[in-house]
Every structure is written in C-alpha cells, then in structure tokens.
Scaffold this active site. Structure first.
Site, mmCIF file in Angstrom:
data_model
loop_
_atom_site.group_PDB
_atom_site.id
_atom_site.type_symbol
_atom_site.label_atom_id
_atom_site.label_comp_id
_atom_site.label_asym_id
_atom_site.label_seq_id
_atom_site.Cartn_x
_atom_site.Cartn_y
_atom_site.Cartn_z
ATOM 1 N N LEU A 119 0.806 -1.218 0.000
ATOM 2 C CA LEU A 119 0.000 0.000 0.000
ATOM 3 C C LEU A 119 0.837 1.265 0.000
ATOM 4 O O LEU A 119 0.381 2.317 -0.459
ATOM 5 C CB LEU A 119 -0.930 0.005 1.223
ATOM 6 C CG LEU A 119 -1.906 -1.175 1.327
ATOM 7 C CD1 LEU A 119 -2.700 -1.084 2.628
ATOM 8 C CD2 LEU A 119 -2.836 -1.204 0.125
ATOM 9 N N GLY A 120 2.029 1.207 0.545
ATOM 10 C CA GLY A 120 2.855 2.410 0.594
ATOM 11 C C GLY A 120 4.195 2.131 1.227
ATOM 12 O O GLY A 120 4.442 1.079 1.824
ATOM 13 N N GLY A 178 9.759 6.310 5.396
ATOM 14 C CA GLY A 178 11.085 6.238 5.982
ATOM 15 C C GLY A 178 11.191 5.198 7.080
ATOM 16 O O GLY A 178 12.289 4.726 7.378
ATOM 17 N N MET A 179 10.046 4.837 7.706
ATOM 18 C CA MET A 179 10.090 3.898 8.822
ATOM 19 C C MET A 179 9.759 2.474 8.409
ATOM 20 O O MET A 179 9.856 1.564 9.216
ATOM 21 C CB MET A 179 9.122 4.359 9.915
ATOM 22 C CG MET A 179 9.511 5.660 10.573
ATOM 23 S SD MET A 179 8.321 6.188 11.804
ATOM 24 C CE MET A 179 6.898 6.553 10.806
ATOM 25 N N GLY A 180 9.326 2.257 7.180
ATOM 26 C CA GLY A 180 9.009 0.904 6.757
ATOM 27 C C GLY A 180 8.017 0.911 5.614
ATOM 28 O O GLY A 180 7.782 1.929 4.954
ATOM 29 N N VAL A 216 4.042 -0.565 4.225
ATOM 30 C CA VAL A 216 2.708 -0.969 4.654
ATOM 31 C C VAL A 216 2.112 -1.850 3.565
ATOM 32 O O VAL A 216 2.125 -1.495 2.381
ATOM 33 C CB VAL A 216 1.806 0.259 4.917
ATOM 34 C CG1 VAL A 216 0.417 -0.194 5.359
ATOM 35 C CG2 VAL A 216 2.434 1.161 5.973
ATOM 36 N N LYS A 250 2.256 -3.212 8.871
ATOM 37 C CA LYS A 250 3.374 -2.277 8.730
ATOM 38 C C LYS A 250 4.660 -2.997 9.105
ATOM 39 O O LYS A 250 4.859 -3.385 10.256
ATOM 40 C CB LYS A 250 3.170 -1.045 9.615
ATOM 41 C CG LYS A 250 4.286 -0.017 9.464
ATOM 42 C CD LYS A 250 3.969 1.257 10.242
ATOM 43 C CE LYS A 250 5.043 2.306 10.024
ATOM 44 N NZ LYS A 250 4.746 3.565 10.729
ATOM 45 N N ASP A 306 2.976 11.569 14.357
ATOM 46 C CA ASP A 306 3.064 11.762 12.911
ATOM 47 C C ASP A 306 1.690 12.145 12.343
ATOM 48 O O ASP A 306 1.246 11.567 11.351
ATOM 49 C CB ASP A 306 3.578 10.487 12.241
ATOM 50 C CG ASP A 306 4.179 10.766 10.857
ATOM 51 O OD1 ASP A 306 4.442 11.946 10.562
ATOM 52 O OD2 ASP A 306 4.374 9.809 10.093
#
Length: 533
Positions: A17-18, A21-23, A25, A39, A132
């Site tokens: 899905l996307g 910077g953190m991982g 999804v 995620k 966030d």
C-alpha cells in the site's frame, strides 16, 4: 500475488500500500481471511530499552477504542522483521481528497477538525503520542476521519537522530520543539493537528512547499500561511500553533470547543451573522473542558495508569461534561452583534477550565455482567436437576448472539435509528430460527466433539456407560467443555463482524455467548459443594 509477496508471520501479504522512511505498509490477510494493514518496520529493534518502550506503547494502543483511531490488532517486535498489524480501512487520505477536490467546505472542515481532536484526546488520555499527524495519515472513511500510521517506529529511531543528522517525521507538520532535539509530547500532536486542519482549509501546506530547511525556519519563526482559514477556526488554529508547547490547548479542549462550534454552524436557527433569529434559552447547559491545558512536563501519563487512563480516555472522547450555567456566553456575544460561531471560537483560549462535578460513563460491560448473572440463576437450577440442559442453554445463547449481530448487519445502511430498531425487531424471530439451525453445525459440531471427548475422558472406563446422561458430574463437566468451545467460536465470529460494524456492542455479545459455559461452571460448583456436605 500472495505467492509473490510472501508471508510475514501468520499473515499473507497481498499488496503493498505504501512505503515510508520507517518501513512499508502492506494489505495482508490473516489465517481467518481477515484483511488487515501490516506495517513492516525498516530495521530490527536491537536496543532493549527501546524495545520495552515500544512494547508498552503497542499494549496501550491496543486498549484505545475510538471510531476515529485505527485499531492495532497485533504486533511482533522481537524478530528480525518486526511488524505491526492494524485494521484495514478503505478510503482516500485527506491529502488525496484536498489535492483532488480542493479545500473542504467550512461545515465539513469543522467536523473534520473536531473528530481529529477527539481522536487525539482519546489517545492522549491513554498516555500515547501519535508523533506523525499529517494529511497523509488521515483516512476519510465511511465512518468519518480515521487517524492511521502511528509513528511508533520513531520511539526506536529517536536515539539515532544525533548520530545521523537526519530528522524523523514530516518537517512541515512537526512542532518547533522537535527541531531543538526535545521529545515529541502531546503538544506536538496538537501543533500537527493545527497544520493538518489548516491544509484542509486552504489546500496549501501550512508552512510552505520549499525545502525542509525552509519549512523548519517558517515553523521556528511562526510564519504559518493561514490565508483562507475560516474566521471561526482561526483562534483555535493560532493557539494550537503557538511556539511554546505549554501554551497550546489540549486536544480535549479543542474537541470541546469545536463540538460547540459545529452545533453553532450546523443549526439552521443559528446562522452565521448578526441578524440571525435566535431562540430564547435562559438556562442552557454549557459544555466545558474536562482537563486544563497541561505543561510539556506532564505530557505523558506514568506507566501503570491502567483503568484510570481508560476512564479518562472515555471522558476525553466526548471532551466535556455538561454543567448548568445561567446563560451561554456565545448568546451574550451574539446579542452584541457577533455571530455565535465566532463567539464560541473566541472563547477557545480565554475560558478557564471548570472542575467537573460528575463523570460520564459508557454503558456496557457491568450491565452485561449483571444480565449474565441474572440469566444464570435459573439456568443453574435447571442444570443441577437436568445436566443435559447445559447443552441447550449454550445452543440458545449462541443462536441469540448470532441473530443479534446478523440483524445489526442487515440494517447497517439505514440512516434512521428508529427504522433500524423496527427492522431489527421485525426480523429477529426469523433470524433466531435460522440461527438455531446453523448453530447445530457451527459451532455445534466441534463443540459436541469436545463435549463428548471430555465425557469419555472423565468416565475413565474407556467407553460411555449405557445411561451416560444420568451421570451428573461427568455430564456437567462435558457441558462446560461444550460451552467453552462454543463461546470461543462465537466470540471470534463477533470480533470479525465488529470489524465492519463499529457500533456493534461486541463486549455484551461476547458476554452473552459465555452463558452456557458459565452455567455449567456454576453447576459444577454446586455439585462439588453437595458432595462435600
């Protein structure tokens, strides 16, 4: 596609899905076929202190229950591929909606701002910081705006900021204290809320579209682009964008003020403007904030808050309690020529918090337990005399639970509460009859196997006696096993149904599904006491 993307733990990856910077999804499927958002964090959690903090925060998130917060379903943080599992919600993001259709109309904008503030109030009351909040993390779902993608991974990565010289998060929606290497607290979420609402009102990034350094400079110097924000919202937005975290209003205060503002804008008899015709209300209850603005030093609750934090979360989602006052201050200002919406907004930063005189509690758990105990009394009496009655009680309670959630699902698209109630009442007898037939197969078949296996094991003879139904204690124990298996299956069924039915009273239905096993357990206690006596 599942074979190409592989598996993560018990979840099959269906679609990416996307990526951030953190991982990454992914859309994934559980073993039961439920669609979830998984995620996959970028790096393993090596620091024991960071892992402990992250695990605590995930546990707290799993206790949060709000329509406007994506529920965390599962987490695995100790392996080489740590991941979080959240409910999958269909809908476009606020960023996509504004880019496609432009700024939101004022009534819709006020409702969006109020619901996002209420969602933040709930998670703040549980001692959590989102970290966030931005338009890309607000989903416009059928049930309203939903906050997604908590920046939990920043808990782990925060120790690397000074080493790498990079900034974690989205600069245009970050609070100024973050640029001074200070921790992200609840006031930082409020600042991000204001920037997000301003973007929805104007269609432009609140602190410009330049480089990250230019956006940081604009944030540190308070140069927010608020041209086009409705006048009724400006005092709230400006207060939430204050450079001093201690001087920003809390999310609960914002939710309360915006709820009053939404009523002022939405009521046709309270039109914006000095010539509005207003009904006389000499003693109108006024909703006032539960919690005062707190300094940054008290931004997080201490660990172990437990039930108290959850009670505060329930109060914060409403944001206020009703107290009787002689007159609505918005009415006084309207008589002086100021619109009611502007009057409510102007009070946002000036009103002093009032100590509430009573707490609001949601009905549900305690009432369900009381009903369970009330129904169990005659069930225990009958089961002591006729042990096989335990099986019938379990089947009947399972059928009632299934009929209730199916009836709720059938009328979910009806807008009128009265229509939904009438339709559910009319269709309940038919649904109950159908449920009685279906529970014979599921969960009746696996529960019966468990019950008779337990009976065979308890008798200890290697075979069932000719008149096994007269064996009071073994049959009662088998009835307990039958009820436990049925309650487990029906409880999971209710959870799956509740994922698409937010208003379903899942706790009450799960409690009712326990009736048969609870009756059998009480019957066992009675039989044990009679043997001792």
């Amino acid at each position: 596609m599942a074979g190409r993307l592989g598996r993560v733990g018990p979840y099959v990856l269906l679609e990416r899905l996307g990526r951030g910077g953190m991982g990454e999804v992914y859309l994934a499927a559980s073993r039961r076929g439920e669609r979830v958002a998984l995620k996959l964090l970028r790096d393993p959690v090596d620091d024991p202190a960071a892992r402990l903090r992250l695990e605590r925060e995930v546990r707290a998130l799993r206790r949060v229950n709000s329509l406007h917060v994506a529920k965390v379903l599962d987490a695995h943080l100790s392996g080489d591929r740590p991941y979080l599992v959240m409910e999958y919600i269909e809908g476009e993001t606020l960023l996509e909606a504004v880019r496609r259709g432009g700024p939101l109309p004022e009534p819709e904008l006020i409702r969006l701002a109020q619901r996002l503030a209420a969602a933040l109030a709930v998670i703040h009351a549980a001692g959590i910081v989102h970290r966030d909040v931005k338009p890309a993390n607000v989903l416009l779902a059928e049930r309203g705006p939903v906050l997604i993608d908590f920046g939990i991974a920043q808990v782990v990565d925060a120790t690397r900021v000074t080493e790498t010289g990079t900034f974690l998060g989205t600069p245009g929606y970050s609070a100024p204290e973050l640029f001074a290497n200070q921790p992200a607290g609840q006031p930082a979420d409020v600042h991000a809320w204001a920037a997000t609402v301003a973007f929805a009102a104007t269609g432009r990034p609140t602190f410009g579209e330049g480089s990250a350094e230019a956006q940081m400079y604009a944030i540190l110097n308070g140069k927010a682009d608020l041209a086009g924000v409705p006048p009724a919202l400006l005092p709230l937005i400006r207060a939430a964008l204050h450079r001093d975290p201690a001087r920003r209003p809390t999310a609960a205060v914002l939710a309360d003020r915006l709820a009053r503002l939404a009523r002022a804008v939405g009521d046709p008899q309270r039109r914006i403007g000095p010539a509005a015709v207003r009904p006389a209300r000499p003693h109108r209850p006024v909703r006032v904030p539960v919690r005062p603005t707190v300094p940054a030093a008290r931004e997080r609750q201490p660990e172990g808050a437990g039930q108290a934090a959850e009670e505060r979360a329930l109060r914060a989602e409403g944001g206020a309690v009703a107290l009787a006052r002689p007159r609505d201050p918005a009415d006084r200002r309207a008589r002086a020529g100021e619109s009611p919406a502007e009057a409510v907004a102007q009070e946002a930063t000036a009103a002093e918090p009032v100590e509430p005189t009573k707490r609001l509690r949601r009905p549900g758990g305690h009432a369900a337990l009381a009903v369970l105990a009330l129904l169990a009394v005659p069930g225990v009496v009958v089961s002591v005399i006729y042990p096989l009655a335990t099986f019938a009680i379990t089947a009947a309670s399972s059928a009632v639970v299934r009929a209730l959630w199916v009836g709720h699902w059938l009328v979910r698209r009806r807008s009128s509460p009265r229509t939904r109630l009438v339709l559910r009442a009319l269709t309940f007898p038919l649904l109950l009859a159908g449920s009685l037939v279906t529970v014979v197969c599921w969960p009746g078949l696996p529960a019966a196997i468990a019950g008779f296996a337990t009976l065979w094991a308890v008798t200890g003879t290697g075979q069932l006696p000719p008149e096994w139904w007269t064996q009071v204690m073994p049959v009662t124990i088998a009835g307990f096993a039958f009820g436990a298996v049925s309650a487990l299956i029906i409880g999971r069924e209710v959870e799956r149904a509740g994922a698409s039915l937010p208003a379903l009273r899942r706790t009450d239905l799960r409690t009712l599904a326990l009736l048969g096993g609870f009756v059998a357990l009480c019957s066992l206690a009675v039989q044990a006491v009679s043997l001792v006596v």
